[in-house]
Design a protein around this motif. Structure first.
Motif, short mmCIF file in Angstrom:
data_model
loop_
_atom_site.label_atom_id
_atom_site.label_comp_id
_atom_site.label_asym_id
_atom_site.label_seq_id
_atom_site.Cartn_x
_atom_site.Cartn_y
_atom_site.Cartn_z
N ASP B 170 62.74 -91.52 -37.13
CA ASP B 170 63.24 -90.90 -36.57
C ASP B 170 63.18 -91.35 -35.26
OD1 ASP B 170 64.86 -89.86 -38.54
OD2 ASP B 170 64.54 -87.52 -38.76
N LEU B 172 61.79 -93.64 -33.81
CA LEU B 172 62.16 -94.63 -33.39
C LEU B 172 63.28 -94.85 -32.99
CD1 LEU B 172 59.63 -96.84 -36.33
CD2 LEU B 172 59.51 -96.77 -33.15
N ARG B 173 63.91 -94.31 -34.02
CA ARG B 173 65.74 -94.69 -33.91
C ARG B 173 65.98 -94.32 -32.93
NH1 ARG B 173 68.82 -92.06 -38.36
NH2 ARG B 173 69.68 -92.47 -37.24
N ALA B 174 65.12 -92.50 -32.28
CA ALA B 174 65.61 -92.10 -31.24
C ALA B 174 65.32 -93.07 -29.93
CB ALA B 174 65.04 -90.71 -30.68
N GLY B 176 66.15 -96.11 -30.24
CA GLY B 176 67.01 -97.16 -29.65
C GLY B 176 66.45 -98.43 -30.37
N ALA B 177 65.72 -98.51 -31.66
CA ALA B 177 65.11 -99.27 -32.47
C ALA B 177 66.40 -99.79 -32.90
CB ALA B 177 63.86 -99.11 -33.06
#
Ligand SMILES: Nc1ncnc2c1ncn2[C@@H]1O[C@H](COP(=O)(O)OP(=O)(O)OP(=O)(O)O)[C@@H](O)[C@H]1O
Ligand SMILES: [Mg+2]
Lengths: 266, 279
Positions: B170, B172-174, B176-177
């Motif tokens: 989460d 990293l995804r948040a 923009g990964a």
């Protein structure tokens, strides 16, 4: 102040039509530069709310608007920290803090050419949270509280406009926790990002936030809110004042009522 | 005061000496066990007068090793070569497939049952097919070594990548990964300890695979040497082959372990100091 995070009658259901309804009819507004705390009974959908705002999951119903734009995917202006520090054990502290710079679209291309400047920024953050001299240590060489400070630095290194904190201090002992409240307040005062903090600790909510939102039991929605007007910077002394205690007691009543599903009068 | 600190110092010295003694004993223990085992073996064979063609005594085996050292050497090197070639292919294929399975639920659902089924097939049964396809030669042992050591690598790499903490994902995804970033920055480094743990298993079973193929399709290698020796009832030579094989297995295992300790010390350091220092 302009609204920075707007949530309008949002519903969230996990796992298809018969799944768990985590949020329903949930609306809230957080202004730019504001520090908002969200409290509520366990399992009421606080973490779910965080996922919706950061764009990690799409809402089942309703709109989420962040920074003037409707959220359709990860918003990538967010910094996040959780209950567990989630550091990478194979990276040194400094490298852990700099991780977001390697993945955010705005920074990843500049990282190589401006490495020195970015590194200075990371060292400065670590100094602010009291971790000067630990840059080259590995996470296992740090205590739980120090790891959590590192995690806060990692959430802040890319200077996010929005900071999402999901119970970041709840695994710590009382003394470390109160110390980190002050650290958190300093970090916030220094740059004034918009912060949404989820917590179970009402004193923490009142100490840190400009406004405290109370959620109902699942399916969660906002059922009450209180402004906190104590002047900043607040100190631990503030928490012993009668006004502070009164506010915390009020919030406790709201939550007790929310758990049993009663209507609360503001 | 001075007396106190002197006493404390003496106690500290004694503790350090005890720790050193224990470490020395730990280092010597495997050798003592091996020596003891061979000693007992020698004793039993001599005491009960067991015939050489049933169970040769260690000294018979040593004599066989000395007598046949040249073919033993040559065949071991051939086997080593096939093992390492198959093992290298298994690393390559295993890591790639492991990444695919670990990072995609679709690939996992589609391939895992097939892999399980495949892994249940005894590899001895595959060798005749390999002989039909490739003829008796260098390929059947290489491919058997590959087939047998492939599976543990796939499973471990996939596990390492699939078990990345959701919160970390989460974070990293948040930011923009992209999914690829998450695999490169977190999944792969996290899978490394699993990968090396699997290498230690894989390298020893690769040996087993190569030797099986060499005994079924006797072309060269230590497997063929043992087949030939047993057909001539040269039991000491068969055992000599086994001893040499065991020795090579240990050496390869040590190499894998050494690389593991050098590259993924972070996985054991901090949790278990003994693993890092005493090992
Ligand atoms: N990934 C998921 N899949 C299915 N259901 C989920 C998932 N995550 C949460 N839920 C459900 O949604 C509801 C709200 O969960 P959430 O984690 O948002 O609660 P919370 O308020 O953060 O609780 P806590 O205070 O204990 O952390 C719970 O009933 C939970 O079972
Ligand atoms: Mg939660």
């Amino acid at each position: 102040m302009r609204p920075f995070v707007e949530i309008d009658r949002v519903a969230m259901r996990y796992g298809g039509v018969d799944g768990t309804l985590a949020l329903q009819d949930c609306s809230l507004c957080v202004y730019e530069g504001e520090f908002v705390a969200v409290v509520g009974p366990s399992g009421c959908g606080k973490s779910t709310l965080m996922r919706l705002v950061s764009g990690l999951w799409p809402a089942t119903e309703g709109n989420v608007i962040v920074d003037g734009r409707e959220v359709a995917g990860p918003v990538n202006i967010v910094g996040m920290a959780f209950q567990s520090p989630t550091l990478l054990p194979w990276r040194r502290i400094l490298e852990n803090v700099m991780l977001p710079l390697e993945v955010t679209p705005q920074h990843r291309h500049r990282l190589r050419s401006e490495r020195a400047a970015y590194e200075a920024r990371a060292r400065e953050l670590l100094r602010l949270v009291g971790l000067e001299g630990f840059e080259r240590k590995y996470p296992y060489q740090l205590s739980g509280g120090m790891q959590q400070r590192t995690s806060l630095c990692r959430a802040l290194i890319h200077e996010p406009k929005l900071l999402m904190l999901d119970e970041p201090f709840s695994a710590l002992d009382v003394f470390t926790r109160e110390e980190l409240w002050e650290v958190m307040q300093d970090l916030w005062l220094a740059r004034k990002p918009t912060v949404i903090l989820v917590t179970h600790d009402l004193r923490e909510a009142v100490f840190l936030a400009d406004r405290v939102l109370v959620m109902s039991a699942r399916p969660g929605r906002i059922i009450a809110e209180r402004r906190v007007d104590f002047p900043r910077p607040r100190t631990l002394e503030t928490t012993y004042s009668p006004e502070f205690q009164q506010l915390a007691a009020d919030l406790r009543r709201y939550i007790a009522a929310a758990r049993t599903g009663e209507e609360v009068s503001l | 005061m001075a007396e106190m600190s002197a006493r404390a110092l003496a106690r500290f010295e004694a503790m350090a000496a005890a720790a050193r003694r224990r470490r020395r004993l730990e280092a010597a223990l495997p050798w003592l066990v091996i020596l003891g085992m061979f000693g007992l073996w020698e004793f039993v064979v001599v005491a009960f007068g067991i015939a050489e063609f049933v169970l040769p005594a260690p000294h018979d085996i040593v004599r066989a090793i000395i007598k046949w050292w040249q073919p033993l050497m040559q065949d071991s090197l051939t086997t080593l070569y096939s093992t390492l070639a198959g093992f290298g292919l298994a690393i390559l294929g295993g890591v790639l497939l492991g990444i695919a399975i670990g990072s995609s639920a679709m690939v996992y659902k589609g391939l895992y049952p097939v892999l399980i089924a495949f892994n249940s097939i005894p590899k001895v049964a595959v060798v005749p097919i390999l002989i039909i396809w490739f003829g008796i030669g260098i390929w059947p042992p290489i491919i058997t070594a590959f087939l047998i050591s492939f599976f543990p690598i796939v499973v471990n790499v996939a596990t390492g990548i699939a078990t990345v903490e959701p919160e970390l994902k989460d974070v990293l995804r948040a930011l923009g990964a992209r999914p690829r970033d998450i695999i490169v920055k977190v999944g792969l480094p996290r899978a490394m300890p699993f990968f090396f743990a699997s290498l230690k298993i894989a390298v020893t079973v690769a040996f087993v695979g190569a030797i099986i193929a060499e005994s079924v399709a006797p072309n060269a290698g230590i497997g063929r040497l043992m087949m030939v020796a047993s057909s001539r009832f040269d039991v000491p030579l068969v055992f000599a082959g086994l001893v040499v094989t065991g020795f090579m297995g240990i050496v390869l295992y040590w190499i894998a372990e050494f690389i593991e300790r050098r590259t993924t010390g972070w996985a054991t350091r901090g949790q278990n100091q003994n693993l890092a220092t005493g090992g």
